[in-house]
Write a protein that holds these residues in place. Sequence first.
Motif, short mmCIF file in Angstrom:
data_model
loop_
_atom_site.label_atom_id
_atom_site.label_comp_id
_atom_site.label_asym_id
_atom_site.label_seq_id
_atom_site.Cartn_x
_atom_site.Cartn_y
_atom_site.Cartn_z
N LEU A 155 -9.01 -31.21 -31.27
CA LEU A 155 -10.14 -31.99 -31.76
C LEU A 155 -11.42 -31.17 -31.82
N THR A 156 -11.55 -30.16 -30.96
CA THR A 156 -12.76 -29.32 -30.95
C THR A 156 -12.58 -28.03 -31.72
N ASN A 157 -11.50 -27.93 -32.47
CA ASN A 157 -11.23 -26.75 -33.31
C ASN A 157 -11.12 -25.46 -32.48
N HIS A 158 -10.49 -25.58 -31.29
CA HIS A 158 -10.19 -24.42 -30.46
C HIS A 158 -8.69 -24.38 -30.16
N TRP A 159 -7.90 -24.51 -31.21
CA TRP A 159 -6.45 -24.65 -31.07
C TRP A 159 -5.82 -23.29 -30.78
N HIS A 160 -5.43 -23.09 -29.52
CA HIS A 160 -4.77 -21.84 -29.11
C HIS A 160 -3.64 -22.18 -28.14
N PRO A 161 -2.58 -22.83 -28.62
CA PRO A 161 -1.51 -23.24 -27.70
C PRO A 161 -0.79 -22.07 -27.05
N ALA A 162 -0.75 -20.90 -27.71
CA ALA A 162 -0.05 -19.76 -27.13
C ALA A 162 -0.71 -19.27 -25.85
N SER A 163 -2.00 -19.54 -25.67
CA SER A 163 -2.69 -19.08 -24.47
C SER A 163 -2.25 -19.84 -23.23
N HIS A 164 -1.53 -20.94 -23.41
CA HIS A 164 -1.06 -21.73 -22.27
C HIS A 164 0.41 -21.45 -21.93
N LEU A 165 0.97 -20.44 -22.58
CA LEU A 165 2.35 -20.04 -22.28
C LEU A 165 2.33 -18.83 -21.35
N PRO A 166 3.15 -18.82 -20.32
CA PRO A 166 3.17 -17.67 -19.41
C PRO A 166 3.81 -16.45 -20.06
N THR A 167 3.32 -15.29 -19.71
CA THR A 167 3.89 -14.03 -20.18
C THR A 167 4.65 -13.40 -19.02
N LEU A 168 5.97 -13.56 -19.04
CA LEU A 168 6.77 -13.08 -17.92
C LEU A 168 6.94 -11.57 -17.93
N GLY A 169 7.13 -10.98 -19.11
CA GLY A 169 7.34 -9.54 -19.18
C GLY A 169 8.65 -9.15 -18.53
N HIS A 170 8.67 -7.99 -17.88
CA HIS A 170 9.87 -7.52 -17.20
C HIS A 170 9.53 -7.19 -15.75
N ILE A 171 10.54 -7.18 -14.92
CA ILE A 171 10.33 -6.91 -13.50
C ILE A 171 9.93 -5.46 -13.31
N GLN A 172 8.84 -5.27 -12.59
CA GLN A 172 8.37 -3.92 -12.28
C GLN A 172 8.35 -3.76 -10.76
N TRP A 173 9.35 -3.07 -10.25
CA TRP A 173 9.44 -2.91 -8.80
C TRP A 173 8.35 -1.96 -8.31
#
Length: 317
Positions: free
Chosen positions: A186-204
Amino acid sequence: MPALLLLAILLKVGYVSAPVSQPMYMSDGGMLAQWLNSNSGSFRPGFLFGFGLVALMASVLYGGFVTSNRRMFAQRHVLVPMSMLLFSSLFPFSNVMLPALLVLPLLIGTFASLTRLYQSEHPRTSIINAGILSGLGYLLYHPFIWVLPGCFIGLAFMRPFRLAEWVLLLAGMLTPVYFVLATEFLTNHWHPASHLPTLGHIQWPTAISWYGWLCISMALVWLLAGFNSWQQQTRRMVIQGRKNWYSLLMMGLFMLPGLLLPQGNTAGMLALLSFPAGSLMANAFVSEGKGIGQLLFFWLLVIVVAVAGWGWKTGLL
């Protein structure tokens, strides 16, 4: 309580003057991290770190109240708040992770809502509250996603399986997401991807100093001591207390992968783990008699915490 407050001041006052890095937090760590990174220039770092420590202190008191009220210990005491303070101090970098410290009360509130189901005459209210709190925690801090499966396991411990209640819990989790996405649209700030977690890969971790190994070893010894005492305590515990413990421990187990995924959030997940781990570790100091071994173990723990704090301050941890 005065002794607990004095211990908190002695353990935490040094973190107000912690060094600052840019950006301060992982940019994909949730709405709190994004907001703090974009507005970090508006606040003094000492104020932010001090505010985080106030949130931690409020959380440890809240955690102690919930565990005592849920019959998880035979008597009321402040061992859970003390253990949460000591556990977080064993890993000093977790004390400056403001996003995680601010959502720690949401984790405790989620557990409190789920355990309230055991004797609740209106379970739907507690279920929807648990769902909203956990969903809000994820939106504010993405590594909180590891708590969500533990919520369903906690519901399974407290209530017989009813598909409608599981769907209600899921609906509660999605409610904060719905309102945030609707507001952005409604406020023209549509960024749904910013609410998805970025898991990436395991870095020991490749290089751990002897300070780090000392803290990890102490935490493992403390955990084993607490688990051994907890097993003895649960034999004399009512079924409600045992179910509460099983729910909390399962939530803690589901949170363990968050130490590695998403990358760079180990410190924040350790801050969240201070509640389930601290509650279990508090059993190491629970006994019918006042043993000298427990007193010596406590002071050994304090010494290790002091060494860890010194190593972190000097950049060696």
